[in-house]
Design a protein around this motif. Structure first.
Motif, PDB file in Angstrom:
ATOM      1  N   SER A  71       7.127  -7.192  -4.056  1.00  0.00           N
ATOM      2  CA  SER A  71       6.133  -6.607  -4.965  1.00  0.00           C
ATOM      3  C   SER A  71       6.707  -5.377  -5.675  1.00  0.00           C
ATOM      4  N   GLY A 110       6.820  -5.091  -9.683  1.00  0.00           N
ATOM      5  CA  GLY A 110       6.174  -3.955 -10.339  1.00  0.00           C
ATOM      6  C   GLY A 110       7.138  -3.116 -11.161  1.00  0.00           C
ATOM      7  N   GLY A 157       2.073  -9.980 -13.869  1.00  0.00           N
ATOM      8  CA  GLY A 157       1.955  -8.530 -14.002  1.00  0.00           C
ATOM      9  C   GLY A 157       0.852  -7.966 -13.119  1.00  0.00           C
ATOM     10  N   LEU A 158      -0.385  -8.257 -13.472  1.00  0.00           N
ATOM     11  CA  LEU A 158      -1.499  -7.660 -12.745  1.00  0.00           C
ATOM     12  C   LEU A 158      -1.732  -8.357 -11.409  1.00  0.00           C
ATOM     13  N   ALA A 203      -0.162  -7.084  -4.361  1.00  0.00           N
ATOM     14  CA  ALA A 203       0.962  -6.207  -4.011  1.00  0.00           C
ATOM     15  C   ALA A 203       1.086  -6.025  -2.507  1.00  0.00           C
ATOM     16  N   GLY A 211       0.914 -10.286  -9.314  1.00  0.00           N
ATOM     17  CA  GLY A 211       2.032  -9.982  -8.420  1.00  0.00           C
ATOM     18  C   GLY A 211       2.288  -8.497  -8.253  1.00  0.00           C
ATOM     19  N   GLY A 212       2.090  -7.716  -9.326  1.00  0.00           N
ATOM     20  CA  GLY A 212       2.390  -6.290  -9.258  1.00  0.00           C
ATOM     21  C   GLY A 212       1.265  -5.448  -8.697  1.00  0.00           C
ATOM     22  N   VAL A 213       0.008  -5.940  -8.788  1.00  0.00           N
ATOM     23  CA  VAL A 213      -1.117  -5.108  -8.366  1.00  0.00           C
ATOM     24  C   VAL A 213      -2.014  -5.805  -7.338  1.00  0.00           C
ATOM     25  N   LEU A 214      -2.676  -6.907  -7.752  1.00  0.00           N
ATOM     26  CA  LEU A 214      -3.683  -7.521  -6.884  1.00  0.00           C
ATOM     27  C   LEU A 214      -3.090  -8.053  -5.576  1.00  0.00           C
TER      28      LEU A 214
END
Lengths: 570, 95
Positions: B58, B62, B36-37, B44, B39-42
């Protein structure tokens, strides 16, 4: 038949259905009033959790928010579902094992303190009122557009229905009604999504069409051409830091929502709580996996319908003129060329569109049949009403059980408690109606505040109460207060323009973190303060430590369970 | 400040059950964070260069991928805990 007539018929039909179910499952004792007598089947409870969880925000607002945030809309998609993981793994099974009525009950007993109980009850009441105001806005939008009635009348009708079966049925009535509402919600969300997906991509499964078609890529290109941000690229609307912090704040805030946690008390045992969570996430994901597709497809359709078209022709479209009269869609031909310049975020933009109308207008923009438009309105109402009723029960139990019974009148009879429960539900209903008719000018900010406060107060305290045996009264209270005060002060300073009416925001952000994400900092402060204080004050009394050990022990060691298991294995 | 001895009422087998539970939850939460945090954010930005059908990897994580993983996490927790309950039951009735 006109859309309005079909809508009225469908809304009346579903309201009659909910009311009938509320009547059928009405209750007379306190325990069923709060927690449905703990005999609700796992699947039904899962559907009820899903309906409770998915508010007007999930149904009406989320796809629209995603449509305008593009990639960064992941904060809602991932934030709200990711929080559910925390709830299912870290909180629900243990709170069920603890086996009390409410969240303040757990906090008050675990930290052997009526101050902690009161703080938790107040946080619960505050979060609930904030949420109800959001639901009422949803009801108001739907009624004002589709039933062509005054918002005040619409809100009053909605409150009468919610109040009727909440008062009558308590939690048990609500559970069955909410399970029914889930199916109304999901059908109302999926049917237009399937229709629009077929129309745009030829693929009837919107969840798959999002990735398998080239709509998102085309949308990205069109948006860049028009002067908007690139739809598919990350961090074009929010910085990486803010996406991270807001997602985390929504996760922790959601996990601490008292009206969802209380749902897990309504199942038979811990095992049923775990499987209710599985059903609920499947039901929730059905909508959440569809929402990004609806967002992208709706945005694509909207741009194709209005961008660079002659303003007069656009204003002649029926749905455009109807939304224009509600004031939620506005055009302003800035450069006077008679052409609609749609470039959200750029100074040349001539379209002001409320994100909440994206989902509701989708079937009309795509020219779908009138009954689908009516269905979406019905679904939006179901989403708003199911959440509102769960919140009302949670709020009234915080007053009647946690404050009245546990603190002021320990000798209260079952009858008295039930009466106070219903009375406080009525008061809550009136407050909600008032908030619905006179919504505060800063609704969005208040919601951010509720999530932030949930993340900074209830979530850490419940978590530490289960997993840290050494956590004591002093640590918990110091932690809640420092987390709450930090978050409250920081959000007020960032949003000072709407809250205090200052000219400029007192601070722009907290080291780059905006108001929606700052609850995470409050949460970290809560963890640190409660750790330090608890390690320097006396450890919790022996009976509390035994209580925690008991929550950790396998359920099988409860005597009735052991007997059942022995019988099963023979 | 000396650490006084805590009350310990869980027996050896109950303790084994609780430790297993904690270990399993920790594993699931690591996946939760990475997908989640992570692959989707850090991560991305780099993952945005990786194509995934009609979108980028990504973007898919997300908007949909993370949610699918979240379902699997909760499902595997329920299945694993049912198994742990059975193992505990057998362990308890061994002697």
């Amino acid at each position: 038949m006109s859309v309005e007539v079909i809508t009225i018929i469908m809304v009346l039909f579903t309201f009659a259905l909910y009311t009938g179910i509320g009547w059928w499952s009405r209750v007379k004792d306190t325990s069923s009033f709060y927690v449905a007598g703990q005999n609700v089947p796992t699947v039904a409870n899962g559907a009820a959790i899903a309906a409770d969880w998915m508010s007007a925000a999930s149904f009406i607002s989320m796809a629209g928010l995603v449509a305008f945030l593009g990639y960064d809309g992941t904060i809602y998609l991932m934030g709200w579902t990711g929080g559910y993981v925390l709830l299912a793994l870290l909180l629900a099974p243990y709170l069920r094992k603890f086996g009390k009525f409410t969240v303040p009950d757990f906090i008050g007993d675990r930290f052997y303190s009526n101050s902690a109980r009161t703080v938790a009850a107040i946080a619960t009441i505050f979060i609930s009122i904030t949420y109800i105001s959001g639901q009422m806005r949803g009801v108001g939008i739907v009624f004002s557009r589709y039933l062509q009635v005054d918002i005040i009348v619409g809100v009053l009708i909605g409150m009468a229905i919610v109040g009727f079966f909440a008062l009558l049925g308590g939690m048990k009535g609500i559970t069955w009604t909410q399970a029914t509402q889930y199916f109304v919600i999901i059908i109302a969300f999926l049917i237009p999504a399937i229709a629009i997906s077929l129309q745009l991509t030829g693929n009837p499964i919107p969840q798959l069409a999002l990735t398998s078609s080239d709509i998102v890529e085309r949308l990205s290109t069109i948006q860049v051409d028009l002067g908007m941000t690139e739809y598919m690229a990350p961090f074009t609307n929010l910085s990486l830091l803010n996406v991270f912090m807001i997602a985390l704040a929504l996760m922790a805030g959601t996990a601490g929502l008292p009206h969802v946690i209380v749902r897990f008390y309504t199942v038979k045992n811990v095992r049923a709580a775990r499987w209710s969570a599985v059903w609920a996430i499947i039901f929730i994901a059905l909508l959440y996996l569809t929402a990004p597709a609806v967002g992208a497809f709706a945005k694509y359709n909207l741009i194709n319908t209005i961008a660079d078209q002659p303003l007069e022709e656009v204003q002649d479209i029926e749905w455009v003129s109807k939304w224009e009269t509600t004031g939620l869609l506005q055009f302003d031909d800035l450069n006077g060329d008679g052409i609609v310049n749609f470039a959200e975020g750029s100074p040349d933009n001539e379209v002001v569109i409320d994100k909440d109308i994206m989902v509701l207008s989708t079937p009309e923009v795509a020219n779908l049949a009138p009954f689908i438009i009516a269905l979406v309105a019905t679904g939006g109402l179901a989403a708003a009403l199911s959440t509102a009723s769960g919140l009302l029960i949670t709020m009234s139990s915080a007053v009647s059980h946690d404050i009245y019974y546990r603190i002021f009148n320990k000798e209260a009879s079952e009858q008295q408690r039930l009466r106070v429960g219903r009375l406080s539900l009525l008061v809550a209903l009136l407050i909600a109606a008032y908030v619905g008719i006179n919504p505060p000018g800063f609704a969005g900010e208040v919601v951010a505040l509720a999530f932030g406060l949930g993340a900074a107060s209830l979530f850490p305290v419940i978590l530490l109460g289960i997993f840290d045996k050494r956590m004591n009264k002093e640590g918990a209270i110091a932690g809640i207060l420092s987390g709450l005060i930090f978050t409250l002060v920081t959000i007020s300073l960032i949003l000072s323009r709407t809250i205090f009416g200052t000219e400029e925001a007192i601070i722009d952000s907290f080291f780059g973190i905006n108001a929606q994400g700052v609850g995470v900092v409050g949460m970290v402060i809560n963890f640190i303060v409660s750790f330090i204080v608890s390690r320097n004050t006396p450890e919790p009394p022996i009976e509390i430590q035994q209580l925690i050990e008991n929550v950790r022990a396998p359920e099988m060691d409860n005597s009735h369970f052991e007997a059942a298991a022995t019988k099963e294995s023979e | 400040m000396g650490e006084p001895e805590r009350v310990q009422t869980l027996n050896e087998k109950q303790n084994w059950y609780w430790k297993k539970n904690i270990k399993f939850i920790s594993g699931l939460l690591v996946i939760w964070f990475l997908v989640g945090l992570g692959g989707g954010v850090l991560f991305a930005a780099p993952l945005n260069e990786v194509p995934f059908f009609g979108v980028t990897l990504s973007f898919w994580i997300g908007h949909q991928g993370a949610i699918l993983v979240f379902i699997l996490l909760i499902l595997s927790y329920a299945i694993r805990m049912d198994k742990l309950d059975r193992e505990y039951f057998e362990k308890k009735h061994e002697n």
